[in-house]
Design an enzyme around this catalytic site. Structure first.
Site, PDB file in Angstrom:
ATOM      1  N   GLN A 130      81.686   0.262  30.720  1.00  0.00           N
ATOM      2  CA  GLN A 130      81.780  -0.509  29.375  1.00  0.00           C
ATOM      3  C   GLN A 130      79.221  -0.788  29.588  1.00  0.00           C
ATOM      4  O   GLN A 130      78.783  -0.542  30.384  1.00  0.00           O
ATOM      5  CB  GLN A 130      81.104  -1.663  30.457  1.00  0.00           C
ATOM      6  CG  GLN A 130      81.169  -3.054  30.481  1.00  0.00           C
ATOM      7  CD  GLN A 130      81.013  -4.338  30.663  1.00  0.00           C
ATOM      8  OE1 GLN A 130      81.309  -4.502  32.256  1.00  0.00           O
ATOM      9  NE2 GLN A 130      81.125  -5.527  30.736  1.00  0.00           N
ATOM     10  N   GLY A 131      79.060  -0.365  28.137  1.00  0.00           N
ATOM     11  CA  GLY A 131      77.417  -0.178  27.915  1.00  0.00           C
ATOM     12  C   GLY A 131      76.918  -1.531  27.416  1.00  0.00           C
ATOM     13  O   GLY A 131      76.478  -1.702  25.921  1.00  0.00           O
ATOM     14  N   SER A 190      74.428  -3.469  29.987  1.00  0.00           N
ATOM     15  CA  SER A 190      73.085  -3.280  30.439  1.00  0.00           C
ATOM     16  C   SER A 190      71.729  -1.876  30.470  1.00  0.00           C
ATOM     17  O   SER A 190      72.246  -1.189  29.787  1.00  0.00           O
ATOM     18  CB  SER A 190      73.266  -2.968  31.663  1.00  0.00           C
ATOM     19  OG  SER A 190      73.961  -4.452  32.802  1.00  0.00           O
ATOM     20  N   GLU A 229      85.396 -11.128  32.426  1.00  0.00           N
ATOM     21  CA  GLU A 229      85.224 -10.235  32.719  1.00  0.00           C
ATOM     22  C   GLU A 229      85.285 -10.909  34.386  1.00  0.00           C
ATOM     23  O   GLU A 229      85.186 -10.738  35.702  1.00  0.00           O
ATOM     24  CB  GLU A 229      83.648  -9.142  32.698  1.00  0.00           C
ATOM     25  CG  GLU A 229      83.668  -8.888  34.053  1.00  0.00           C
ATOM     26  CD  GLU A 229      81.682  -7.560  33.923  1.00  0.00           C
ATOM     27  OE1 GLU A 229      81.656  -8.083  32.670  1.00  0.00           O
ATOM     28  OE2 GLU A 229      81.751  -7.038  34.538  1.00  0.00           O
ATOM     29  N   SER A 234      79.322   1.364  35.526  1.00  0.00           N
ATOM     30  CA  SER A 234      80.545   1.871  36.886  1.00  0.00           C
ATOM     31  C   SER A 234      80.744   3.177  36.030  1.00  0.00           C
ATOM     32  O   SER A 234      81.707   2.788  34.776  1.00  0.00           O
ATOM     33  CB  SER A 234      81.330   0.338  36.681  1.00  0.00           C
ATOM     34  OG  SER A 234      80.305  -0.305  37.096  1.00  0.00           O
TER      35      SER A 234
HETATM   36  C1  LIG Z   1      77.820  -2.696  41.348  1.00  0.00           C
HETATM   37  C2  LIG Z   1      77.637  -3.213  39.940  1.00  0.00           C
HETATM   38  C3  LIG Z   1      78.030  -2.444  38.928  1.00  0.00           C
HETATM   39  C4  LIG Z   1      78.232  -2.891  37.235  1.00  0.00           C
HETATM   40  N1  LIG Z   1      78.198  -2.114  36.496  1.00  0.00           N
HETATM   41  C5  LIG Z   1      78.337  -2.406  35.177  1.00  0.00           C
HETATM   42  C6  LIG Z   1      78.588  -1.804  33.734  1.00  0.00           C
HETATM   43  O1  LIG Z   1      79.395  -1.544  34.233  1.00  0.00           O
HETATM   44  N2  LIG Z   1      78.273  -2.356  32.910  1.00  0.00           N
HETATM   45  C7  LIG Z   1      77.337  -2.414  32.741  1.00  0.00           C
HETATM   46  O2  LIG Z   1      76.857  -2.913  30.823  1.00  0.00           O
HETATM   47  N3  LIG Z   1      76.810  -3.267  33.532  1.00  0.00           N
HETATM   48  C8  LIG Z   1      76.654  -2.887  34.871  1.00  0.00           C
HETATM   49  N4  LIG Z   1      75.861  -3.112  35.893  1.00  0.00           N
HETATM   50  C9  LIG Z   1      74.602  -4.597  35.345  1.00  0.00           C
HETATM   51  C10 LIG Z   1      74.928  -5.852  35.373  1.00  0.00           C
HETATM   52  O3  LIG Z   1      75.241  -6.880  35.165  1.00  0.00           O
HETATM   53  C11 LIG Z   1      72.468  -6.361  36.191  1.00  0.00           C
HETATM   54  O4  LIG Z   1      72.249  -6.215  36.971  1.00  0.00           O
HETATM   55  C12 LIG Z   1      73.138  -8.075  35.654  1.00  0.00           C
HETATM   56  O5  LIG Z   1      73.259  -8.439  34.639  1.00  0.00           O
HETATM   57  C13 LIG Z   1      71.884  -8.512  36.376  1.00  0.00           C
HETATM   58  O6  LIG Z   1      70.788  -7.431  34.954  1.00  0.00           O
HETATM   59  P1  LIG Z   1      68.860  -7.004  35.700  1.00  0.00           P
HETATM   60  O7  LIG Z   1      69.637  -5.724  36.708  1.00  0.00           O
HETATM   61  O8  LIG Z   1      68.968  -6.442  34.573  1.00  0.00           O
HETATM   62  O9  LIG Z   1      68.793  -7.739  36.409  1.00  0.00           O
HETATM   63  P2  LIG Z   1      68.169  -9.264  35.845  1.00  0.00           P
HETATM   64  O10 LIG Z   1      67.937  -9.357  34.585  1.00  0.00           O
HETATM   65  O11 LIG Z   1      66.156  -7.872  35.819  1.00  0.00           O
HETATM   66  O12 LIG Z   1      67.621 -10.308  37.153  1.00  0.00           O
HETATM   67  C14 LIG Z   1      66.692 -10.098  38.199  1.00  0.00           C
HETATM   68  C15 LIG Z   1      66.398 -11.423  38.940  1.00  0.00           C
HETATM   69  O13 LIG Z   1      66.082 -12.238  38.189  1.00  0.00           O
HETATM   70  C16 LIG Z   1      66.898 -13.136  38.004  1.00  0.00           C
HETATM   71  N5  LIG Z   1      67.079 -13.777  36.505  1.00  0.00           N
HETATM   72  C17 LIG Z   1      67.027 -13.225  35.814  1.00  0.00           C
HETATM   73  N6  LIG Z   1      67.203 -14.228  34.681  1.00  0.00           N
HETATM   74  C18 LIG Z   1      67.545 -15.465  34.949  1.00  0.00           C
HETATM   75  C19 LIG Z   1      66.903 -16.712  34.682  1.00  0.00           C
HETATM   76  N7  LIG Z   1      67.478 -17.022  33.019  1.00  0.00           N
HETATM   77  N8  LIG Z   1      67.548 -17.678  35.552  1.00  0.00           N
HETATM   78  C20 LIG Z   1      67.513 -17.384  36.842  1.00  0.00           C
HETATM   79  N9  LIG Z   1      67.414 -16.005  37.722  1.00  0.00           N
HETATM   80  C21 LIG Z   1      67.659 -15.049  36.507  1.00  0.00           C
HETATM   81  C22 LIG Z   1      68.454 -12.288  38.139  1.00  0.00           C
HETATM   82  O14 LIG Z   1      69.555 -13.297  38.684  1.00  0.00           O
HETATM   83  C23 LIG Z   1      67.845 -11.639  39.388  1.00  0.00           C
HETATM   84  O15 LIG Z   1      68.235 -12.383  40.538  1.00  0.00           O
HETATM   85  C24 LIG Z   1      76.313  -3.613  37.580  1.00  0.00           C
HETATM   86  C25 LIG Z   1      75.599  -3.610  38.783  1.00  0.00           C
HETATM   87  C26 LIG Z   1      76.341  -3.980  39.854  1.00  0.00           C
HETATM   88  C27 LIG Z   1      75.838  -4.289  41.104  1.00  0.00           C
END
Ligand SMILES: Cc1cc2nc3c(=O)[nH]c(=O)nc-3n(C[C@H](O)[C@H](O)[C@H](O)COP(=O)(O)OP(=O)(O)OC[C@H]3O[C@@H](n4cnc5c(N)ncnc54)[C@H](O)[C@@H]3O)c2cc1C
Length: 416
Positions: free
Chosen positions: A138-139, A141, A257, A173
């Site tokens: 899944q792409g 992020s 999901e 993932s």
């Molecule tokens: C085990 C695992 C598997 C994953 N697998 C995939 C995958 O297969 N494909 C894929 O595309 N992605 C995947 N991801 C990515 C995941 O979807 C993102 O990490 C997630 O959506 C958070 O985005 P970010 O890491 O950019 O954090 P950020 O968006 O930068 O957030 C950082 C912090 O700020 C907080 N925050 C951000 N915006 C707000 C808001 N508006 N209000 C309150 N708090 C906020 C967040 O809650 C977090 O605590 C995976 C992540 C993990 C950990």
């Protein structure tokens, strides 16, 4: 007063006996040990065993049990699907987002194509998901867009009958093993943020794709990031829904999901709690066996109660989905519940083992082995490994904060 009848139909119970028989042979006892897959994480052996298992599962008719038969499924009802999920987890089969090679295809892309895909896409893609012929990732992020998914900046520029993709995806993932990716790309940079996004299927063997592994703190390897440098993806067959109209498709997929599979999670996390209870029987806390410690007992009971809640929500979600209802924001409640419960179980395990847990090599914490500087996840006790590994569950599929915002806005109608 009438209670709810949570028993399964005779047909579902017949199916249970059938799948159990198959699982007894196909998942031998040694592969059910909690450490079996952890010890082989990232190895060719693990990949090969899981690939063969998926093929065998498909050949025996246990893949996509509730998908239409014309697309390789079994056309069964939601009760049979529930029994399937329970039994797979009970046998500790390699399913779910960590071990299941076909998981992202079957749990996320499949249901999305069934709703939004063209007939040709359903015919060609769905059976190959189930047989494990195409492993999907899944792409969504990107380095600069996770929670703020609509801020994504990977572009896909139209050039005749191809879309030319450039940009980067991350936290993917299964990236190490995937053949193809379902991705969100920006096709109209001028449009409002949620317009101009397209849901695109990308063959990862195309020229210009580079996949780099990312290692997690548990030592696990299956994560990755991908770089796209002018990758030419044919429009025909690879756009799901319409060009520039991928946001609705993405929202539907995210709801699927977040609901994941609470029924198999109920069983799987139940095993994890059992492992924690086993550790509590062999560990001392404040001069008492941990299992007799009032605080530990309260936390165990709380986890068990939350698991039961998860199970009931799982049945509810399955019934509503089978009736064609969209779970929408309600899936966020399930996501919060399962991630919170799994973390609570892992934290309890870590607290029971205490500092020793960081040195432990055995599941029950009885034997301790000092970790050397060069040791990695493979040498950690599995409770310890899990404690590190499940941290990401609060984040995957949308963070806990984001789920709370969705619940506040869409379910509770709270002021902003
Ligand atoms: C085990 C695992 C598997 C994953 N697998 C995939 C995958 O297969 N494909 C894929 O595309 N992605 C995947 N991801 C990515 C995941 O979807 C993102 O990490 C997630 O959506 C958070 O985005 P970010 O890491 O950019 O954090 P950020 O968006 O930068 O957030 C950082 C912090 O700020 C907080 N925050 C951000 N915006 C707000 C808001 N508006 N209000 C309150 N708090 C906020 C967040 O809650 C977090 O605590 C995976 C992540 C993990 C950990």
């Amino acid at each position: 007063m009438h209670g709810m009848d949570l028993r399964y139909s005779p047909a579902a119970e017949r199916f249970r006996r059938e799948i159990r028989r198959w699982l007894e042979e196909s998942v031998p006892a040694k592969r059910r040990r909690p450490r079996f897959w952890i010890d082989r994480d990232g190895s060719e052996e693990s990949l090969e065993l899981r690939r063969r298992w998926e093929k065998d599962r498909f050949d025996n008719g246990f893949a996509g049990v509730d998908w239409p038969a014309e697309f390789g499924g079994r056309g069964a009802d939601h009760e049979i699907r529930a029994v399937h999920d329970e039994e797979m987890a009970r046998a500790r089969a390699p399913i779910g987002p960590f071990l299941g090679l076909t998981y992202l295809g079957t749990a996320l892309l499949g249901p999305t194509l069934l709703r939004y895909g063209s007939d040709a896409q359903k015919r060609t893609i769905l059976p190959r998901i189930l047989s494990g012929e195409t492993i999907w990732c899944q792409g969504f992020s990107e380095p600069e867009s996770g929670s703020d998914l609509a801020g994504l900046s990977t572009t896909a520029r139209r050039d005749g009958d191809v879309l030319v993709v450039s940009g980067q995806k991350t936290w993917t993932s299964l990236a190490r093993h995937a053949d193809a990716m379902f991705a969100l790309v920006r096709t109209d940079p001028q449009a409002a943020r949620r317009r101009g996004i397209t849901f695109l299927l990308i063959d990862l063997t195309l020229p210009g794709v580079h996949v780099r592994p990312i290692r997690q703190m548990s030592g696990s390897y299956e994560f990755g990031e991908e770089f796209f440098d002018g990758v030419r993806v044919p429009v025909d067959g690879n756009v799901v829904g319409r060009i520039d109209d991928g946001w609705a498709v993405a929202r539907y997929l995210l709801s699927v999901e977040r609901n994941a599979s609470p029924i198999s999670q109920y069983v799987e996390f139940g095993h994890e709690l059992d492992d924690v209870i086993a550790a509590a029987r062999h560990t001392w806390k404040d001069g008492l066996p941990a299992i007799e410690h009032p605080q530990i007992r309260t936390r165990i009971a709380r986890c068990r109660a939350d698991l039961e809640l998860l199970r009931v929500r799982g049945y509810d979600a399955m019934t509503r989905t089978a009736r064609g209802q969209d779970l929408g924001a309600d899936a966020s409640v399930t996501k919060l519940l399962w991630s919170r419960t799994r973390l609570a179980i892992a934290d309890l395990g870590a607290d029971i083992l205490g500092v020793d847990g960081q040195l432990s090599t055995e599941p029950d914490g009885r034997h301790h082995d000092r970790l050397s500087a060069e040791s990695d996840g493979g040498h950690l006790g599995h409770l310890r490994w899990r404690h590190l590994h499940v941290r990401g569950q609060r984040i995957a599929g949308g963070t806990a904060q984001i789920q709370r915002t969705i619940i506040a806005r869409d379910l509770l109608d709270l002021p902003r």
